[in-house]
Design a protein around this motif. Sequence first.
Motif, PDB file in Angstrom:
ATOM      1  N   VAL A  21      -2.493  -4.699 -13.931  1.00 36.72           N
ATOM      2  CA  VAL A  21      -2.651  -4.152 -12.577  1.00 36.72           C
ATOM      3  C   VAL A  21      -1.668  -4.756 -11.582  1.00 36.72           C
ATOM      4  N   SER A  22      -0.803  -5.649 -12.030  1.00 37.11           N
ATOM      5  CA  SER A  22       0.101  -6.318 -11.073  1.00 37.11           C
ATOM      6  C   SER A  22       1.536  -6.401 -11.591  1.00 37.11           C
ATOM      7  N   LEU A  45       6.657  -2.242  -7.495  1.00 41.36           N
ATOM      8  CA  LEU A  45       6.117  -0.886  -7.341  1.00 41.36           C
ATOM      9  C   LEU A  45       7.206   0.083  -6.892  1.00 41.36           C
ATOM     10  N   ILE A  46       8.044  -0.371  -5.964  1.00 41.29           N
ATOM     11  CA  ILE A  46       9.158   0.483  -5.509  1.00 41.29           C
ATOM     12  C   ILE A  46      10.081   0.778  -6.686  1.00 41.29           C
ATOM     13  N   ARG A  47      10.340  -0.256  -7.477  1.00 40.10           N
ATOM     14  CA  ARG A  47      11.202  -0.067  -8.648  1.00 40.10           C
ATOM     15  C   ARG A  47      10.580   0.926  -9.641  1.00 40.10           C
ATOM     16  N   ILE A  80       5.087  -7.915  -6.053  1.00 37.32           N
ATOM     17  CA  ILE A  80       4.410  -6.726  -6.607  1.00 37.32           C
ATOM     18  C   ILE A  80       4.874  -5.469  -5.870  1.00 37.32           C
ATOM     19  N   SER A  81       5.066  -5.568  -4.559  1.00 32.50           N
ATOM     20  CA  SER A  81       5.527  -4.409  -3.783  1.00 32.50           C
ATOM     21  C   SER A  81       6.910  -3.959  -4.243  1.00 32.50           C
ATOM     22  N   MET A 116       0.826  -1.214   0.000  1.00 29.20           N
ATOM     23  CA  MET A 116       0.000   0.000   0.000  1.00 29.20           C
ATOM     24  C   MET A 116       0.856   1.259   0.000  1.00 29.20           C
ATOM     25  N   VAL A 117       1.916   1.261   0.805  1.00 32.08           N
ATOM     26  CA  VAL A 117       2.749   2.462   0.887  1.00 32.08           C
ATOM     27  C   VAL A 117       3.518   2.676  -0.421  1.00 32.08           C
TER      28      VAL A 117
END
Length: 477
Positions: free
Chosen positions: A360-361, A224-226, A220-221, A163-164
Amino acid sequence: MFSKLGPVWLVAKRELRDQFRDWRVLVPMAILTLCFPFLMNEFAKQTVEFLNQYNANLILDRLVPFSIMIIGFFPITVSLVVALESFVGEKERGTIEPLLSAPLADWQLYFGKLLVGVITPLVASYLSIALYLIMVSRQDLNMPPFSILVQLLILTTAHALLMVSAAIVISVQSTSVKAANLLASFVVIPVAILMQGEAVMLFWGNEQVLWLAVAGVLIISLLLIRVGIAHFQREYLLGREIDNLNIRWMGRTFWRNFVGDSHSLGAWYGNVLGAAFRRILPALFFMFLIAAVSLWLSYDWIMQNVSQTVALASPQELQDLEGRVRDLPDLANIGDHINAPFLFMNNTRAVAIIFLAGLVSFSVLGILIYMLNIGLIGGIFAMFELLGLQPVPLFLAGVVPHGVFEIPALMIGSAVVLYFGAVLVTPQAGKSMGEVILELLADWAKIFIGLVVPLLAIAAVIEAYITPAILLGALGN
């Protein structure tokens, strides 16, 4: 290395100081941390008293782990608000310029914000879970095993990270807090759906599957950070004033990349589509490897698990299974039940779902669905062996005729999804994230319309009108 981490801690301390000065962050977090465990405890107590009347032991056993997952999640929701305004909020308050002018690398700024966004709600979640476990230990409730507790703590950590990291990506790409808050639904809704699936797995009681879900959320997290770091550009943070939905620019960008410089269908196939196909060749190679692994895993799983089930089945159960097989449509008349348009639409929908799930992933869910689809072949191969049939002739007669078109279409369609995710997490100099996504969508549309759809159409015709006749000949009936 530690000298490079020092600035990260400086940014984190600054964020932490801001958070602890804002009562709008502290009060909701304190209420959720201290009050919610009591509410869940009362809910669990009432549920146990009700279910004891019906001996619903399975639900009783899973109730406490489910409550732990929910209790750990709610304090994390506060972190979403904090992370959403991590960059765009500073821009609106006019404090972003001093921060961006500091001698800090982009990743140091990014990780400083991320660190506080994750750690603060996680501490609140762990405290809330600990408080609930103390209450559970003093009541007539079953304490979950230590392995489940560890799994739930890791799952809570993965939720916070997911989420973050997603909220910070939104914060970097938004130009106002209002826009960032509106986009928060793209984080909340997928995570809510994800938690429903995890709750089902929790009640199912299959720890291995839940571990796979934890691994998927963590992957996935990290992606997202990448993505956030890859598309973090200081000039965009300072330069853009307001979000504009420029549909004309979006349409022009997509069409320019879709058509290219071709003036005929032949030139489009040869130059534009050919160039797009060459770009996904490395991803296509990985699709071959993933297909081989999926085939082996499904074959091995069926041989290990279904063979025991068949061996332990009673004569009556085997007789029922035989009866259901007899009820299947006759191959000679299968055209009355399945036709080419139905097969075409079904296969096209499967490739489209792989694309949407991957979209979405960052390809993760799309690749998992691809593995399930391609793994069916290995499972069917193993089932034929268990039933005492010759799998190779049946495979050659029942799968190969249309599979030579259908399987490459599935692989190519999935390779585009993998390519999509790989490009999205790679820095693209001089391009905004929106521009990169539009170019990738154009690449997917080119390959889907120009290659995947024609291959699936040919496969559907063969599967409906030619494969049944070949299979019937192979079976000799």
